[in-house]
Design a protein around this motif. Sequence first.
Motif, PDB file in Angstrom:
ATOM      1  N   PRO A   1      16.065  95.662  14.991  1.00  0.00           N
ATOM      2  CA  PRO A   1      15.770  96.963  15.612  1.00  0.00           C
ATOM      3  C   PRO A   1      15.218  97.967  14.598  1.00  0.00           C
ATOM      4  O   PRO A   1      15.528  97.903  13.417  1.00  0.00           O
ATOM      5  N   PHE A   2      14.372  98.843  15.115  1.00  0.00           N
ATOM      6  CA  PHE A   2      13.755  99.888  14.305  1.00  0.00           C
ATOM      7  C   PHE A   2      14.263 101.246  14.747  1.00  0.00           C
ATOM      8  O   PHE A   2      14.538 101.461  15.925  1.00  0.00           O
ATOM      9  N   GLU A   3      14.347 102.168  13.801  1.00  0.00           N
ATOM     10  CA  GLU A   3      14.636 103.561  14.131  1.00  0.00           C
ATOM     11  C   GLU A   3      14.040 104.448  13.046  1.00  0.00           C
ATOM     12  O   GLU A   3      13.857 104.020  11.915  1.00  0.00           O
ATOM     13  N   LEU A   4      13.703 105.635  13.433  1.00  0.00           N
ATOM     14  CA  LEU A   4      13.187 106.628  12.499  1.00  0.00           C
ATOM     15  C   LEU A   4      14.395 107.354  11.922  1.00  0.00           C
ATOM     16  O   LEU A   4      15.058 108.112  12.619  1.00  0.00           O
ATOM     17  N   SER A   5      14.709 107.084  10.661  1.00  0.00           N
ATOM     18  CA  SER A   5      15.946 107.613  10.085  1.00  0.00           C
ATOM     19  C   SER A   5      15.915 109.120   9.852  1.00  0.00           C
ATOM     20  O   SER A   5      16.940 109.777   9.929  1.00  0.00           O
ATOM     21  N   SER A   6      14.715 109.668   9.576  1.00  0.00           N
ATOM     22  CA  SER A   6      14.603 111.114   9.394  1.00  0.00           C
ATOM     23  C   SER A   6      13.142 111.515   9.536  1.00  0.00           C
ATOM     24  O   SER A   6      12.241 110.681   9.462  1.00  0.00           O
ATOM     25  N   GLY A   7      12.918 112.785   9.743  1.00  0.00           N
ATOM     26  CA  GLY A   7      11.556 113.296   9.820  1.00  0.00           C
ATOM     27  C   GLY A   7      10.937 113.202  11.198  1.00  0.00           C
ATOM     28  O   GLY A   7      11.568 112.791  12.160  1.00  0.00           O
ATOM     29  N   ALA A   8       9.657 113.581  11.264  1.00  0.00           N
ATOM     30  CA  ALA A   8       8.931 113.623  12.524  1.00  0.00           C
ATOM     31  C   ALA A   8       8.088 112.385  12.779  1.00  0.00           C
ATOM     32  O   ALA A   8       7.665 112.137  13.903  1.00  0.00           O
ATOM     33  N   TYR A   9       7.824 111.580  11.723  1.00  0.00           N
ATOM     34  CA  TYR A   9       6.922 110.441  11.872  1.00  0.00           C
ATOM     35  C   TYR A   9       7.280 109.352  10.872  1.00  0.00           C
ATOM     36  O   TYR A   9       7.657 109.628   9.737  1.00  0.00           O
ATOM     37  N   GLY A  10       7.164 108.111  11.324  1.00  0.00           N
ATOM     38  CA  GLY A  10       7.373 106.980  10.436  1.00  0.00           C
ATOM     39  C   GLY A  10       6.701 105.750  11.004  1.00  0.00           C
ATOM     40  O   GLY A  10       6.355 105.711  12.193  1.00  0.00           O
ATOM     41  N   THR A  11       6.486 104.744  10.160  1.00  0.00           N
ATOM     42  CA  THR A  11       5.839 103.515  10.604  1.00  0.00           C
ATOM     43  C   THR A  11       6.612 102.296  10.122  1.00  0.00           C
ATOM     44  O   THR A  11       7.350 102.363   9.132  1.00  0.00           O
ATOM     45  N   GLU A  12       6.414 101.187  10.813  1.00  0.00           N
ATOM     46  CA  GLU A  12       6.913  99.875  10.412  1.00  0.00           C
ATOM     47  C   GLU A  12       5.797  98.879  10.660  1.00  0.00           C
ATOM     48  O   GLU A  12       5.188  98.881  11.734  1.00  0.00           O
ATOM     49  N   ASP A  13       5.496  98.041   9.687  1.00  0.00           N
ATOM     50  CA  ASP A  13       4.509  96.988   9.857  1.00  0.00           C
ATOM     51  C   ASP A  13       5.195  95.767  10.440  1.00  0.00           C
ATOM     52  O   ASP A  13       6.289  95.386  10.003  1.00  0.00           O
ATOM     53  N   ILE A  14       4.539  95.144  11.436  1.00  0.00           N
ATOM     54  CA  ILE A  14       5.119  94.016  12.158  1.00  0.00           C
ATOM     55  C   ILE A  14       4.071  92.918  12.260  1.00  0.00           C
ATOM     56  O   ILE A  14       2.918  93.180  12.588  1.00  0.00           O
ATOM     57  N   CYS A  15       4.470  91.684  12.012  1.00  0.00           N
ATOM     58  CA  CYS A  15       3.593  90.523  12.112  1.00  0.00           C
ATOM     59  C   CYS A  15       4.148  89.601  13.198  1.00  0.00           C
ATOM     60  O   CYS A  15       5.243  89.068  13.048  1.00  0.00           O
ATOM     61  N   LEU A  16       3.395  89.429  14.300  1.00  0.00           N
ATOM     62  CA  LEU A  16       3.862  88.608  15.418  1.00  0.00           C
ATOM     63  C   LEU A  16       2.848  87.531  15.769  1.00  0.00           C
ATOM     64  O   LEU A  16       1.650  87.815  15.840  1.00  0.00           O
TER      65      LEU A  16
END
Length: 161
Positions: free
Chosen positions: A63-78
């Motif tokens: 699972p992903f979540e934005l731990s702090s701030g207004a914006y964040g990204t996660e790179d995902i390879c599927l």
Amino acid sequence: MKKFVPLMIMALSLTFAVSSSGQCSFNDLQLKMYDSHGDGWTENQLTIYSLGNDCVKEIAAGPFELSSGAYGTEDICLPDGCYSIRTTAGKFVHEISWELVRKSDNVVLSSGENVENVYLLSVGANADCSFIGCTDSSAENYNSQATCSFATCQYAAPDND
């Protein structure tokens, strides 16, 4: 030369193809997470599940979540396939939104707001998700060819005359 890197997520061992340079050998995606208040997702999460013809789902990413701030990204390879994206509720659900984009051309594959929703997603040119559809013959959108319903059935509103 490709090497396979095992990834352990919640006791499931999944293998994603990553080249020796560390590049994604499948569909290179990016999850963009937003919080309108700017304090992170406050216990809200997003998880991507792979779906098989038998309706069994396994965690593919997150699972992903934005731990702090207004914006964040996660790179995902599927790899090519059928996926469901599920968001689960924490606090201040009205503040969160997200987009899953293909990194090669920034095309939005899926997006959502708030939480407690399930989104179905076909990833890649070779994905055949025709097995997903409503399997309940009493529903308005019944699909006799479907083998996996996965929250797709729609029913007529009750007549309250």
